[in-house]
Design an enzyme around this catalytic site. Structure first.
Site, short mmCIF file in Angstrom:
data_model
loop_
_atom_site.label_atom_id
_atom_site.label_comp_id
_atom_site.label_asym_id
_atom_site.label_seq_id
_atom_site.Cartn_x
_atom_site.Cartn_y
_atom_site.Cartn_z
N PRO A 21 0.80 -1.23 0.00
CA PRO A 21 0.00 0.00 0.00
C PRO A 21 0.83 1.28 0.00
O PRO A 21 1.87 1.37 0.65
CB PRO A 21 -0.83 -0.10 1.28
CG PRO A 21 -0.28 -1.23 2.05
CD PRO A 21 0.45 -2.11 1.10
N ASN A 22 0.30 2.23 -0.74
CA ASN A 22 0.81 3.61 -0.84
C ASN A 22 2.07 3.73 -1.70
O ASN A 22 2.50 4.84 -1.98
CB ASN A 22 1.06 4.22 0.56
CG ASN A 22 -0.21 4.26 1.37
OD1 ASN A 22 -1.22 4.76 0.90
ND2 ASN A 22 -0.20 3.70 2.57
N ARG A 59 5.09 10.64 -2.45
CA ARG A 59 4.79 10.33 -1.06
C ARG A 59 6.00 10.61 -0.17
O ARG A 59 7.05 10.00 -0.34
CB ARG A 59 4.46 8.83 -1.03
CG ARG A 59 4.37 8.25 0.31
CD ARG A 59 4.39 6.73 0.25
NE ARG A 59 4.13 6.24 1.57
CZ ARG A 59 4.39 5.03 1.98
NH1 ARG A 59 4.92 4.14 1.15
NH2 ARG A 59 4.13 4.67 3.20
N TYR A 80 11.22 8.73 1.25
CA TYR A 80 11.20 7.70 0.20
C TYR A 80 11.81 8.17 -1.13
O TYR A 80 11.92 7.38 -2.06
CB TYR A 80 9.76 7.23 -0.04
CG TYR A 80 9.12 6.63 1.20
CD1 TYR A 80 9.61 5.45 1.76
CD2 TYR A 80 8.03 7.24 1.81
CE1 TYR A 80 9.04 4.90 2.89
CE2 TYR A 80 7.44 6.70 2.96
CZ TYR A 80 7.95 5.53 3.49
OH TYR A 80 7.38 4.99 4.62
N ASN A 110 8.34 -5.41 -1.36
CA ASN A 110 8.23 -4.36 -0.35
C ASN A 110 6.76 -4.36 0.07
O ASN A 110 5.92 -3.74 -0.59
CB ASN A 110 8.63 -3.00 -0.92
CG ASN A 110 8.58 -1.92 0.15
OD1 ASN A 110 8.07 -2.14 1.25
ND2 ASN A 110 9.12 -0.75 -0.16
N ALA A 150 3.28 -1.17 4.63
CA ALA A 150 2.76 -1.29 6.00
C ALA A 150 2.38 -2.73 6.36
O ALA A 150 2.41 -3.10 7.55
CB ALA A 150 1.56 -0.37 6.18
N GLU A 170 13.21 -9.19 0.75
CA GLU A 170 12.38 -8.11 1.30
C GLU A 170 13.14 -6.79 1.15
O GLU A 170 14.34 -6.74 1.44
CB GLU A 170 12.16 -8.42 2.79
CG GLU A 170 11.50 -7.33 3.59
CD GLU A 170 11.48 -7.64 5.10
OE1 GLU A 170 12.27 -8.52 5.56
OE2 GLU A 170 10.71 -7.00 5.80
N HIS A 200 12.99 -2.54 1.99
CA HIS A 200 12.39 -1.33 2.56
C HIS A 200 13.24 -0.15 2.18
O HIS A 200 14.46 -0.15 2.42
CB HIS A 200 12.26 -1.42 4.09
CG HIS A 200 11.37 -2.55 4.48
ND1 HIS A 200 10.02 -2.48 4.30
CD2 HIS A 200 11.64 -3.77 4.97
CE1 HIS A 200 9.49 -3.63 4.67
NE2 HIS A 200 10.45 -4.43 5.07
N ARG A 214 13.02 4.02 12.66
CA ARG A 214 11.79 4.80 12.68
C ARG A 214 10.95 4.38 13.89
O ARG A 214 11.48 3.86 14.85
CB ARG A 214 11.05 4.61 11.34
CG ARG A 214 11.86 5.17 10.17
CD ARG A 214 11.13 5.01 8.86
NE ARG A 214 9.85 5.72 8.85
CZ ARG A 214 8.92 5.56 7.92
NH1 ARG A 214 9.12 4.71 6.91
NH2 ARG A 214 7.79 6.25 7.97
C1 DQA Z 1 8.34 0.86 3.83
C2 DQA Z 1 8.38 1.02 5.35
C3 DQA Z 1 7.03 0.73 5.96
O1 DQA Z 1 7.09 0.86 7.39
C4 DQA Z 1 6.01 1.69 5.44
O2 DQA Z 1 4.72 1.38 5.95
C5 DQA Z 1 5.97 1.75 3.95
C6 DQA Z 1 7.24 1.69 3.21
C7 DQA Z 1 9.68 1.27 3.16
O3 DQA Z 1 9.85 0.95 2.00
O4 DQA Z 1 10.51 1.91 3.80
O5 DQA Z 1 4.93 1.93 3.35
O6 DQA Z 1 8.13 -0.52 3.54
#
Ligand code: DQA
Length: 145
Positions: free
Chosen positions: A11-12, A19, A24, A74, A77, A98, A100, A107
């Site tokens: 998501p997002n 964003r 990011y 990725n 959340a 994985e 991020h 964080r």
């Molecule tokens: C994320 C880190 C997550 O905590 C966050 O909810 C994201 C992006 C990252 O790529 O740093 O949406 O996965």
């Protein structure tokens, strides 16, 4: 036929580039896809997918069982909440990396725990969008080992 690597995004991440760029960066998912394609050797292809829905991500991971040789994910959340995504990844037999973009370990505390980490062959954290390319490279090196 080319071997397919799935790059899955939660998501997002459709708004990557717009964003919270301070966290990011300014590159979009399209840029990330182009960067990853640029390092693909002959005989490999990738499918860049993004969804804001947990079940859709589970469906794609299930589909990867027969269509993909590796997964870079990725989960955004859902990293921190989704046993369903973890369970789906446990059914996938190829390499799983994985990614991020931000450093989740530096964080908020609720971001420190990752379900997906328990299945991932590698976790690339806080390397910006370069983590995706490194993730693809890691999948390739595991497949070629
Ligand atoms: C994320 C880190 C997550 O905590 C966050 O909810 C994201 C992006 C990252 O790529 O740093 O949406 O996965």
């Amino acid at each position: 036929m080319s071997k397919l690597i799935y790059i899955l995004n939660g998501p997002n991440l459709n708004l990557l580039g717009k964003r919270q760029p301070e966290l990011y960066g300014h590159e979009t998912l399209e840029d990330v896809e182009a960067n990853c394609r640029a390092i693909l050797p002959e005989g490999y292809d990738l499918r860049m997918l993004q969804s804001n829905y947990e079940g859709q991500l589970v469906d794609w991971i299930q589909q990867a069982r027969t269509e993909a040789c590796g997964i870079v994910i990725n989960p955004a959340a859902y990293t921190h909440t989704s046993i369903a995504i973890l369970d789906a990844l446990y059914m996938f037999e190829g390499p799983v990396v994985e990614v991020h973009i931000s450093n989740i370990l530096e964080r908020e505390e609720f971001r420190h725990f990752s379900y997906v980490e328990q299945r991932a062959d590698k976790s690339l954290i806080g390397l910006g969008v370069a983590g995706y390319q490194l993730g693809v490279q890691h999948v390739l090196s595991m497949l070629q080992a």
